[in-house]
Design an enzyme around this catalytic site. Structure first.
Site, PDB file in Angstrom:
ATOM      1  N   LYS A  33      -2.729   2.564 -18.608  1.00  0.00           N
ATOM      2  CA  LYS A  33      -3.241   1.304 -18.086  1.00  0.00           C
ATOM      3  C   LYS A  33      -4.195   0.556 -19.017  1.00  0.00           C
ATOM      4  O   LYS A  33      -4.280  -0.677 -18.968  1.00  0.00           O
ATOM      5  CB  LYS A  33      -3.931   1.552 -16.745  1.00  0.00           C
ATOM      6  CG  LYS A  33      -2.992   1.645 -15.558  1.00  0.00           C
ATOM      7  CD  LYS A  33      -2.436   0.284 -15.183  1.00  0.00           C
ATOM      8  CE  LYS A  33      -1.731   0.308 -13.840  1.00  0.00           C
ATOM      9  NZ  LYS A  33      -1.349  -1.048 -13.400  1.00  0.00           N
ATOM     10  N   ASP A  74      -6.346   1.553  -8.098  1.00  0.00           N
ATOM     11  CA  ASP A  74      -6.130   2.863  -7.498  1.00  0.00           C
ATOM     12  C   ASP A  74      -6.678   3.960  -8.395  1.00  0.00           C
ATOM     13  O   ASP A  74      -6.624   5.136  -8.044  1.00  0.00           O
ATOM     14  CB  ASP A  74      -4.634   3.094  -7.263  1.00  0.00           C
ATOM     15  CG  ASP A  74      -4.107   2.276  -6.089  1.00  0.00           C
ATOM     16  OD1 ASP A  74      -4.708   2.361  -5.016  1.00  0.00           O
ATOM     17  OD2 ASP A  74      -3.106   1.561  -6.254  1.00  0.00           O
TER      18      ASP A  74
END
Length: 393
Positions: free
Chosen positions: A75, A121
């Site tokens: 990410k 998340d």
């Protein structure tokens, strides 16, 4: 819970207008920036020859993102590129390609301090916190209700201010956007809102560094199938668009895999009228990185014209993939892959070994001549659950 699947014919579909943002040139610019960051190195593209033989495939490659910047997930590629573009614009450096050296020099010279905010998340927030810290900036990270303490700690130790909300992921995104508006913070989110399109594209362009590395590592080898996991779909769409733009013909078949508890892209494809389907309320799945529930509109615009297969899978599919990658065959190397990272490998094993999927294999042309690529998007980001899953059979 059964595996849901949708197979579509896309040969007559017009290319998405969004695809031109994800050319080889755009990906090259993102990768050029990433190469300037401390700790950058291409993550391994692992060949699993023994596993491919067991599954009846011509070849199997897995991109192992657990090595990315020491953060155990892919990410940071998106968040770092977006933050670099924002800082370049805020600090008057927009006329040049961003680099770690130029941004750090400007930051250290007393440039305006910027606060970045996001909802996550886990993995995306960790990347945002890490990047903000590199440049001496502040990060505020909101997590959905029920987030595992380990994920919250992993973000906090990087210097970010963390808050677990009373919302699910979708609500946390809206809350982060609201807070950005109130406080004048910069929102770094890989899903688009009504007036928020530029930054999600920058994040998605950052993800294409993975595609550049895959293409480079493959050399003259051609893959026939690319399996991509999806939450909001931004990573999957960026990779799919790059493949359509930069890979030679015949293009690999694009297959999208989601957690059944949060299968918003699957349901959007199933509905078929172009409107986005939102999964509301709780999304009970151990695949935390995929528990998003509302497609990114930019991503859907791409995937509706690029993806031929959509799968909705239970947690056990991810668990099967985790065990498969952790327990190699023959001389294949082991891969530490978390819940969201291993789900595509788990689905592939199910498709190739379960007689119930014979028709699907035929539709997808999966067989001895197929060369498949999966991306293990994260390592053991939830170590306790990882150990628990591996202990099960």
């Amino acid at each position: 819970m059964e595996i849901g699947r949708i197979h579509r014919t896309i040969r007559d579909k017009e290319p998405s207008g969004e695809q031109h943002f994800f050319t080889q040139e755009a990906a090259g610019a993102a990768r050029a920036f990433h190469k300037t960051l401390p700790g950058y190195a291409p993550t391994p593209l692992v060949r699993l020859d023994a596993q491919a033989e067991r599954l009846g495939l011509g070849g199997l490659f897995v991109k192992d993102e657990s090595f990315r910047f020491g953060l155990n997930a892919f990410k940071a590629l998106g968040g770092s590129y977006c933050i670099a573009k924002i800082l370049s614009k805020r600090w008057g450096l927009a006329g040049e390609n961003p680099s770690y050296i130029s941004l750090k020099k400007t930051a250290d010279s007393g440039a305006e301090r910027v606060t970045f905010v996001t909802a996550t998340d886990g993995n995306h927030g960790r990347g945002v916190a890490w990047t903000a810290g590199l440049f001496g900036q502040k990060a505020v990270v909101y997590l959905p209700k029920g987030s595992r303490p380990e994920r919250v700690r992993n973000i906090g130790v990087l210097g970010a201010e963390t808050h677990v909300t009373d919302f699910n992921y979708n609500g946390s995104v809206r809350f982060a956007a609201h807070q950005a508006g109130i406080h004048g913070w910069e929102l770094v989110q890989d899903t688009d809102l009504v007036t928020y399109k530029r930054e999600p594209r920058w994040i998605m362009q950052g993800y294409t560094t993975m595609a550049e590395e895959i293409r480079e590592a493959l050399g003259s080898t051609r893959i026939t199938h690319l399996l991509l996991q999806a939450g909001v779909g931004s990573m999957a769409a960026a990779m799919a668009a790059y493949v359509r733009n930069a890979f030679p013909d015949p293009k690999p078949r694009i297959c999208i895999v989601e957690a059944s508890a949060a299968d918003c892209l699957y349901r959007t494809a199933e509905k078929g009228d172009g409107s986005l389907v939102e999964i509301r309320g709780k999304m009970p799945t151990m695949m935390a990185g995929l528990a998003c529930g509302l497609p990114c509109g930019i991503a859907w615009d791409i995937l509706c014209s690029c993806a031929e297969d959509f799968f909705s899978v239970p947690d056990e599919t991810a668990a099967e993939g985790m065990r498969l990658l952790a327990r190699p065959l023959g001389t294949d190397p082991a891969i530490v892959s978390g819940e969201s990272g291993a789900v595509t490998a788990g689905l592939l094993a199910e498709l190739m070994t379960n007689p119930a999927f014979a028709a699907d294999r035929d539709i997808m042309s999966l067989g001895k001549d197929s060369v498949v690529c999966c991306i293990s998007t994260e390592g053991d980001t939830d170590p306790e659950n990882y150990r628990k899953v591996l202990a099960e059979d």
